[in-house]
Design a protein around this motif. Structure first.
Motif, mmCIF file in Angstrom:
data_model
loop_
_atom_site.group_PDB
_atom_site.id
_atom_site.type_symbol
_atom_site.label_atom_id
_atom_site.label_comp_id
_atom_site.label_asym_id
_atom_site.label_seq_id
_atom_site.Cartn_x
_atom_site.Cartn_y
_atom_site.Cartn_z
ATOM 1 N N THR A 21 0.813 -1.221 0.000
ATOM 2 C CA THR A 21 0.000 0.000 0.000
ATOM 3 C C THR A 21 0.845 1.270 0.000
ATOM 4 O OG1 THR A 21 -0.292 -0.045 2.402
ATOM 5 C CG2 THR A 21 -2.012 -1.086 1.071
ATOM 6 N N ILE A 22 2.063 1.201 0.562
ATOM 7 C CA ILE A 22 2.915 2.399 0.524
ATOM 8 C C ILE A 22 3.842 2.396 -0.687
ATOM 9 C CG2 ILE A 22 2.774 2.765 3.008
ATOM 10 C CD1 ILE A 22 5.717 1.783 3.183
ATOM 11 N N ARG A 23 3.765 1.334 -1.503
ATOM 12 C CA ARG A 23 4.470 1.245 -2.777
ATOM 13 C C ARG A 23 5.992 1.242 -2.618
ATOM 14 N NH1 ARG A 23 0.947 6.116 -4.510
ATOM 15 N NH2 ARG A 23 -1.045 5.220 -3.935
ATOM 16 N N CYS A 24 6.464 0.428 -1.714
ATOM 17 C CA CYS A 24 7.907 0.317 -1.451
ATOM 18 C C CYS A 24 8.411 -1.018 -1.996
ATOM 19 C CB CYS A 24 8.175 0.434 0.049
ATOM 20 S SG CYS A 24 9.917 0.229 0.471
ATOM 21 N N GLU A 25 9.020 -0.977 -3.180
ATOM 22 C CA GLU A 25 9.452 -2.216 -3.824
ATOM 23 C C GLU A 25 10.474 -2.993 -2.997
ATOM 24 O OE1 GLU A 25 10.332 -2.163 -8.026
ATOM 25 O OE2 GLU A 25 8.895 -0.538 -8.327
ATOM 26 N N GLY A 26 11.443 -2.306 -2.434
ATOM 27 C CA GLY A 26 12.431 -2.994 -1.602
ATOM 28 C C GLY A 26 11.795 -3.655 -0.404
ATOM 29 N N CYS A 27 10.825 -2.973 0.197
ATOM 30 C CA CYS A 27 10.104 -3.531 1.348
ATOM 31 C C CYS A 27 9.313 -4.761 0.934
ATOM 32 C CB CYS A 27 9.156 -2.495 1.932
ATOM 33 S SG CYS A 27 9.936 -0.962 2.477
ATOM 34 N N ILE A 28 8.702 -4.701 -0.236
ATOM 35 C CA ILE A 28 7.911 -5.833 -0.726
ATOM 36 C C ILE A 28 8.782 -7.075 -0.830
ATOM 37 C CG2 ILE A 28 6.718 -6.746 -2.770
ATOM 38 C CD1 ILE A 28 5.620 -3.828 -3.157
ATOM 39 N N VAL A 29 9.943 -6.935 -1.433
ATOM 40 C CA VAL A 29 10.843 -8.085 -1.593
ATOM 41 C C VAL A 29 11.225 -8.645 -0.230
ATOM 42 C CG1 VAL A 29 13.131 -8.809 -2.383
ATOM 43 C CG2 VAL A 29 11.727 -7.322 -3.823
ATOM 44 N N GLN A 30 11.615 -7.771 0.682
ATOM 45 C CA GLN A 30 12.038 -8.222 2.008
ATOM 46 C C GLN A 30 10.911 -8.942 2.747
ATOM 47 O OE1 GLN A 30 15.186 -8.160 3.315
ATOM 48 N NE2 GLN A 30 15.672 -7.538 1.233
ATOM 49 N N HIS A 31 9.698 -8.403 2.663
ATOM 50 C CA HIS A 31 8.591 -8.999 3.407
ATOM 51 C C HIS A 31 8.051 -10.259 2.743
ATOM 52 C CE1 HIS A 31 8.801 -6.050 6.477
ATOM 53 N NE2 HIS A 31 8.616 -5.055 5.614
ATOM 54 N N VAL A 32 8.134 -10.345 1.418
ATOM 55 C CA VAL A 32 7.787 -11.612 0.751
ATOM 56 C C VAL A 32 8.774 -12.685 1.189
ATOM 57 C CG1 VAL A 32 7.724 -12.828 -1.468
ATOM 58 C CG2 VAL A 32 6.577 -10.622 -1.230
ATOM 59 N N GLN A 33 10.061 -12.357 1.150
ATOM 60 C CA GLN A 33 11.080 -13.322 1.574
ATOM 61 C C GLN A 33 10.852 -13.755 3.015
ATOM 62 O OE1 GLN A 33 14.631 -11.029 0.787
ATOM 63 N NE2 GLN A 33 15.004 -12.095 -1.138
ATOM 64 N N GLY A 34 10.595 -12.787 3.887
ATOM 65 C CA GLY A 34 10.388 -13.106 5.293
ATOM 66 C C GLY A 34 9.163 -13.973 5.525
ATOM 67 N N ALA A 35 8.080 -13.654 4.828
ATOM 68 C CA ALA A 35 6.848 -14.424 4.990
ATOM 69 C C ALA A 35 7.041 -15.868 4.524
ATOM 70 C CB ALA A 35 5.703 -13.761 4.222
ATOM 71 N N ILE A 36 7.717 -16.028 3.391
ATOM 72 C CA ILE A 36 7.970 -17.382 2.887
ATOM 73 C C ILE A 36 8.875 -18.146 3.843
ATOM 74 C CG2 ILE A 36 9.107 -18.694 1.043
ATOM 75 C CD1 ILE A 36 7.936 -16.580 -0.915
ATOM 76 N N LYS A 37 9.886 -17.477 4.343
ATOM 77 C CA LYS A 37 10.796 -18.118 5.303
ATOM 78 C C LYS A 37 10.032 -18.601 6.543
ATOM 79 C CE LYS A 37 15.049 -17.289 7.878
ATOM 80 N NZ LYS A 37 16.091 -16.330 8.203
#
Length: 78
Positions: A21-37
């Protein structure tokens, strides 16, 4: 992100929704990785993206798509 009333995976998915929602591409990658982990499934990520789009409107559809592409790549490599 330690587990408390909410488990760590749920917190990671919440962080992903906010990143979309805040449109932060770097944040998206980090949080996708974290969620999958932490064990998030594709279906859980898709539902998270849907909530982010509902709350973030049209621009979130672009970033939600980026989040899904990232998740698909990471899940494929797993």
């Amino acid at each position: 992100m330690k587990a408390g009333a909410l488990d760590s995976k749920t917190k990671a998915l919440e962080a992903l929704a906010i990143a979309i929602t805040i449109r932060c591409e770097g944040c998206i990658v980090q949080h996708v990785q974290g969620a999958i982990k932490l064990g998030a499934t594709r279906d859980e990520i898709v539902e998270t993206i849907n909530v982010a789009i509902m709350m973030g409107g049209g621009p979130s559809t672009v970033y939600g798509g980026k989040a899904l592409a990232c998740a698909d790549q990471l899940l494929k490599d797993k």
